[in-house]
Design a protein around this motif. Structure first.
Motif, PDB file in Angstrom:
ATOM      1  N   LYS A  50       4.629   0.512   1.497  1.00 40.83           N
ATOM      2  CA  LYS A  50       4.883  -0.367   2.644  1.00 40.83           C
ATOM      3  C   LYS A  50       4.135  -1.670   2.447  1.00 40.83           C
ATOM      4  O   LYS A  50       3.054  -1.694   1.856  1.00 40.83           O
ATOM      5  CB  LYS A  50       4.430   0.300   3.936  1.00 40.83           C
ATOM      6  CG  LYS A  50       5.166   1.587   4.193  1.00 40.83           C
ATOM      7  CD  LYS A  50       5.086   1.967   5.621  1.00 40.83           C
ATOM      8  CE  LYS A  50       5.803   3.318   5.715  1.00 40.83           C
ATOM      9  NZ  LYS A  50       6.578   3.504   6.832  1.00 40.83           N
ATOM     10  N   GLU A 100       6.715   5.826  -1.100  1.00 40.58           N
ATOM     11  CA  GLU A 100       6.119   5.621   0.218  1.00 40.58           C
ATOM     12  C   GLU A 100       5.344   4.310   0.262  1.00 40.58           C
ATOM     13  O   GLU A 100       4.241   4.248   0.800  1.00 40.58           O
ATOM     14  CB  GLU A 100       5.192   6.785   0.566  1.00 40.58           C
ATOM     15  CG  GLU A 100       5.918   8.111   0.737  1.00 40.58           C
ATOM     16  CD  GLU A 100       4.988   9.215   1.224  1.00 40.58           C
ATOM     17  OE1 GLU A 100       3.965   8.901   1.833  1.00 40.58           O
ATOM     18  OE2 GLU A 100       5.320  10.385   0.983  1.00 40.58           O
ATOM     19  N   ARG A 145       1.808  -4.668   3.431  1.00 44.76           N
ATOM     20  CA  ARG A 145       0.655  -4.860   4.309  1.00 44.76           C
ATOM     21  C   ARG A 145       0.655  -6.283   4.847  1.00 44.76           C
ATOM     22  O   ARG A 145       1.111  -7.203   4.189  1.00 44.76           O
ATOM     23  CB  ARG A 145      -0.655  -4.630   3.546  1.00 44.76           C
ATOM     24  CG  ARG A 145      -0.873  -3.192   3.145  1.00 44.76           C
ATOM     25  CD  ARG A 145      -2.177  -2.999   2.396  1.00 44.76           C
ATOM     26  NE  ARG A 145      -3.295  -3.770   2.914  1.00 44.76           N
ATOM     27  CZ  ARG A 145      -4.148  -3.341   3.849  1.00 44.76           C
ATOM     28  NH1 ARG A 145      -3.994  -2.155   4.357  1.00 44.76           N
ATOM     29  NH2 ARG A 145      -5.144  -4.094   4.243  1.00 44.76           N
ATOM     30  N   GLU A 175       0.844  -1.186   0.000  1.00 45.57           N
ATOM     31  CA  GLU A 175       0.000   0.000   0.000  1.00 45.57           C
ATOM     32  C   GLU A 175       0.886   1.245   0.000  1.00 45.57           C
ATOM     33  O   GLU A 175       1.870   1.313   0.736  1.00 45.57           O
ATOM     34  CB  GLU A 175      -0.914   0.024   1.219  1.00 45.57           C
ATOM     35  CG  GLU A 175      -1.847   1.213   1.260  1.00 45.57           C
ATOM     36  CD  GLU A 175      -2.797   1.172   2.430  1.00 45.57           C
ATOM     37  OE1 GLU A 175      -3.738   1.967   2.429  1.00 45.57           O
ATOM     38  OE2 GLU A 175      -2.598   0.365   3.355  1.00 45.57           O
ATOM     39  N   SER A 188       1.427   4.894   1.128  1.00 47.92           N
ATOM     40  CA  SER A 188       0.914   5.769   2.179  1.00 47.92           C
ATOM     41  C   SER A 188       0.669   7.185   1.652  1.00 47.92           C
ATOM     42  O   SER A 188       0.010   7.979   2.320  1.00 47.92           O
ATOM     43  CB  SER A 188       1.858   5.789   3.379  1.00 47.92           C
ATOM     44  OG  SER A 188       3.161   6.129   2.982  1.00 47.92           O
ATOM     45  N   GLY A 220      -2.636   5.968  -1.149  1.00 48.14           N
ATOM     46  CA  GLY A 220      -3.543   4.926  -0.680  1.00 48.14           C
ATOM     47  C   GLY A 220      -3.745   3.786  -1.662  1.00 48.14           C
ATOM     48  O   GLY A 220      -4.559   2.896  -1.429  1.00 48.14           O
TER      49      GLY A 220
END
Length: 91
Positions: A38, A36, A40, A7, A9, A12
């Motif tokens: 990351k 950004e 999940r 995902e 950040s 979204g």
């Protein structure tokens, strides 16, 4: 190879990626090109339910199919078979 969910950040955006454990995670979002992203933590898409699924599903046709995990007879102690010799008395 496992499928990982990521995902961004920043925007979204969520996406999946099939990769090896040793492969590095993506660092840039494919939707907005921002670094950004990351990983999940998500649930797997399948579930191995029930006891003894391996024993019952992957046996050869000639093998005895049984469920070892739920087999109540395996937990019982075995009793010796009655003797076949008879002792009859002629009176």
């Amino acid at each position: 190879m496992p499928i990982y969910e990521f995902e961004c950040s920043g925007c979204g955006h969520r996406f999946d990626r099939l990769q090896k454990l040793s492969d590095p995670d993506p660092s840039v979002c494919p939707a907005c090109d921002v670094a950004e992203v990351k990983r999940r933590v998500s649930a797997p898409s399948f579930r191995l339910a029930g006891g003894g699924w391996y024993e019952t599903d992957f046996k050869k046709d000639g093998d005895k199919k049984r469920n070892l995990a739920g087999d109540s007879e395996a937990a019982k102690p075995s009793t010796p078979a009655p003797s076949t010799t008879s002792t009859s008395s002629d009176t």
